[in-house]
Motif scaffolding. Structure first.
Motif, PDB file in Angstrom:
ATOM      1  N   GLU A 135     -12.120  28.094 -26.266  1.00 17.76           N
ATOM      2  CA  GLU A 135     -12.215  28.416 -27.693  1.00 17.76           C
ATOM      3  C   GLU A 135     -11.391  27.468 -28.567  1.00 17.76           C
ATOM      4  N   GLY A 136     -10.780  26.457 -27.969  1.00 19.02           N
ATOM      5  CA  GLY A 136     -10.044  25.492 -28.767  1.00 19.02           C
ATOM      6  C   GLY A 136      -8.541  25.659 -28.780  1.00 19.02           C
ATOM      7  N   VAL A 137      -7.999  26.510 -27.905  1.00 19.41           N
ATOM      8  CA  VAL A 137      -6.543  26.666 -27.835  1.00 19.41           C
ATOM      9  C   VAL A 137      -5.941  25.450 -27.132  1.00 19.41           C
ATOM     10  N   THR A 138      -4.985  24.818 -27.775  1.00 19.51           N
ATOM     11  CA  THR A 138      -4.305  23.654 -27.203  1.00 19.51           C
ATOM     12  C   THR A 138      -2.838  23.940 -26.881  1.00 19.51           C
ATOM     13  N   LEU A 376      -6.416  18.612 -31.689  1.00 19.69           N
ATOM     14  CA  LEU A 376      -7.442  18.738 -32.718  1.00 19.69           C
ATOM     15  C   LEU A 376      -8.662  19.476 -32.181  1.00 19.69           C
ATOM     16  N   CYS A 377      -9.394  20.133 -33.090  1.00 19.59           N
ATOM     17  CA  CYS A 377     -10.667  20.766 -32.757  1.00 19.59           C
ATOM     18  C   CYS A 377     -11.725  20.330 -33.761  1.00 19.59           C
ATOM     19  N   LEU A 378     -12.881  19.947 -33.260  1.00 20.40           N
ATOM     20  CA  LEU A 378     -14.035  19.611 -34.086  1.00 20.40           C
ATOM     21  C   LEU A 378     -15.062  20.729 -33.926  1.00 20.40           C
ATOM     22  N   TRP A 379     -15.490  21.294 -35.067  1.00 19.02           N
ATOM     23  CA  TRP A 379     -16.322  22.492 -35.060  1.00 19.02           C
ATOM     24  C   TRP A 379     -17.715  22.210 -35.628  1.00 19.02           C
ATOM     25  N   ARG A 395     -18.964  27.304 -31.285  1.00 20.36           N
ATOM     26  CA  ARG A 395     -18.951  26.290 -32.333  1.00 20.36           C
ATOM     27  C   ARG A 395     -18.142  25.045 -31.966  1.00 20.36           C
ATOM     28  N   LEU A 396     -17.402  25.090 -30.891  1.00 11.49           N
ATOM     29  CA  LEU A 396     -16.498  23.984 -30.579  1.00 11.49           C
ATOM     30  C   LEU A 396     -17.290  22.777 -30.064  1.00 11.49           C
ATOM     31  N   LEU A 397     -17.246  21.692 -30.829  1.00  9.89           N
ATOM     32  CA  LEU A 397     -17.934  20.464 -30.441  1.00  9.89           C
ATOM     33  C   LEU A 397     -17.039  19.526 -29.638  1.00  9.89           C
ATOM     34  N   GLY A 398     -15.753  19.560 -29.913  1.00  7.14           N
ATOM     35  CA  GLY A 398     -14.817  18.685 -29.208  1.00  7.14           C
ATOM     36  C   GLY A 398     -13.402  19.158 -29.430  1.00  7.14           C
ATOM     37  N   CYS A 399     -12.543  18.877 -28.459  1.00  4.11           N
ATOM     38  CA  CYS A 399     -11.154  19.305 -28.558  1.00  4.11           C
ATOM     39  C   CYS A 399     -10.272  18.228 -27.946  1.00  4.11           C
ATOM     40  N   TRP A 400      -9.198  17.877 -28.639  1.00  2.00           N
ATOM     41  CA  TRP A 400      -8.250  16.879 -28.157  1.00  2.00           C
ATOM     42  C   TRP A 400      -6.907  17.552 -27.892  1.00  2.00           C
ATOM     43  N   HIS A 401      -6.328  17.271 -26.735  1.00  2.00           N
ATOM     44  CA  HIS A 401      -4.980  17.737 -26.409  1.00  2.00           C
ATOM     45  C   HIS A 401      -4.135  16.508 -26.166  1.00  2.00           C
ATOM     46  N   GLN A 402      -3.144  16.293 -27.050  1.00  2.00           N
ATOM     47  CA  GLN A 402      -2.307  15.097 -26.999  1.00  2.00           C
ATOM     48  C   GLN A 402      -3.162  13.827 -26.959  1.00  2.00           C
TER      49      GLN A 402
END
Length: 406
Positions: A135-138, A376-379, A395-402
């Motif tokens: 769900e986008g939790v980083t 970051l999260c791209l929705w 809805r999550l299209l992409g997620c960046w962790h560090q």
């Protein structure tokens, strides 16, 4: 291996940086965000963006919404066993007191957690963590509190650290040994507090397993005097404190926590204005937990208008735990914060980004700003309110962790 610079173009950014962008989301349309070595190196207009290195990865966001990575600042994610049977019993009319008298409630989770190995705890918690990651939790917090002894509290915290090492997510570990009385200290709460401050807390802190210290200050938990002993022990170790406070009654725990510059006070349905003023003065975040409110069918709302009036930052979290909030959706908390607590969509998103970061004492994330971590999260939406308006959609299209896209 050096990461390639990444450039996200044609994007609407909810920076959550109100100091620079006036609305509640800090919206920046038609923007560019650059990521370099895990850090945000630029956020702003395309016209002012730096030149793109020839080997940079360019991502066309097609006008979609970019937010900070989501932060779940209150979870009890590591436990063993299930309390589904108790849930069913309650729905069949059995009282919580009767369930507790039969050895249920938190005591059942303590028995199961103590019986489980560290590897078994990791195995049980992994799908819970993965649900949050999807769900986008980083970043998230994981509390102990189901071991209630040096051996088993340490086991929980080590499991939390291992979960972080195995997944693209950051974990803050919180010692919640003062969660309930273990069976070996029945009717001897002061004796158990002695064990926490003399043995459990210093030993686990020395092992590097404790990022913060929490307690449950309630009539069914620990008194303010007992809580303060835990806070003093944490203070001596240079550890920040947090508090489960004012969930079931007003024990004035929030005012006590504020005297120790607590990062957060959590639950807060019975919080009074005196406690709110103390939290405002100390910069303590109010963490509201609509999942527990919903699951327990509570009726007393936290004092949202007074929190707003005194400028107390408000965060939202899942409170993921087996007994009172077996919910693994931070996006659902956005919706519940709005529908149950009447928070605005802007407040809800602040509650799982910038204010959640503050509740964990983390100033390097929670906003999209130059120099901060590229979490970051791209929705798949263009309006930030969509994230609060609807749940159950992917809805999550992409997620960046560090800076690493996962």
């Amino acid at each position: 291996m050096t990461q390639r610079q990444q450039r996200i173009e044609n994007v609407t950014v909810a920076t959550m940086d109100q100091a620079h962008y006036g609305d509640g989301y800090g919206l920046l349309p038609n923007a560019v965000v650059c990521i370099d070595a895990g850090t945000i190196s630029y956020v702003g207009s395309a016209a002012d963006a730096p030149a793109t290195p020839p080997d940079a990865e360019i991502i066309d966001a097609q006008g979609k919404l970019l937010t900070p990575g989501l932060i779940d600042c209150h979870t009890h994610l590591v436990w063993a066993g299930s309390r589904a049977d108790e849930f069913a019993q309650r729905l069949h009319g059995v009282s919580y007191a009767d369930i507790a008298a039969q050895g249920g409630g938190i005591a059942a989770t303590v028995r199961a957690t103590r019986a489980a190995s560290e590897a078994e705890l990791i195995e049980a918690a992994t799908p819970r963590l993965q649900a949050l990651i999807r769900e986008g939790v980083t970043t998230l917090e994981i509390k102990s509190g189901y071991g209630l002894s040096l051996e088993h509290e340490g086991k929980q915290l080590r499991a939390a650290k291992q979960l972080a090492a195995a997944h693209p997510v950051s974990v803050q570990t919180t010692l919640l040994a003062a969660h309930a009385l273990p069976p070996e200290f029945k009717d001897n709460a002061d004796g158990y507090i002695d064990t926490i401050v003399d043995s459990i807390l210093p030993t686990l802190a020395d092992e590097g397993l404790v990022d913060a210290v929490d307690a449950f200050c309630e009539k069914v938990g620990f008194t303010p005097a007992q809580t303060e002993r835990v806070f003093k022990a944490a203070q001596q170790r240079g550890l920040p404190v947090k508090l489960h406070a004012e969930q079931l009654s007003n024990q004035h725990g929030s005012a006590l926590a504020a005297r120790y510059q607590a990062l957060s006070c959590d639950h807060l349905e019975y919080l009074d204005e005196e406690g709110i003023k103390a939290m405002a003065a100390s910069g303590t975040v109010a963490v509201l937990l609509p999942g527990a409110f919903y699951f327990l069918r509570e009726t007393k709302l936290p004092p949202l208008d007074l929190l707003r009036q005194h400028g107390v930052p408000i965060a939202l979290a899942t409170d993921a735990n087996p007994g009172t909030s077996p919910i693994l959706s931070l996006q659902l908390m956005l919706q519940m914060g709005a529908t149950l607590f009447r928070m605005t969509p802007e407040e809800c998103l602040q509650g799982v980004t910038v204010h959640a970061a503050q509740a964990l004492g983390l100033s390097d994330r929670g906003r999209v700003a130059t120099g901060l971590r590229a979490d970051l999260c791209l929705w798949d939406c263009t309006e930030a309110a969509e994230l609060t308006y609807q749940f159950g959609t992917d809805r999550l299209l992409g997620c960046w962790h560090q800076g690493v896209r996962r």
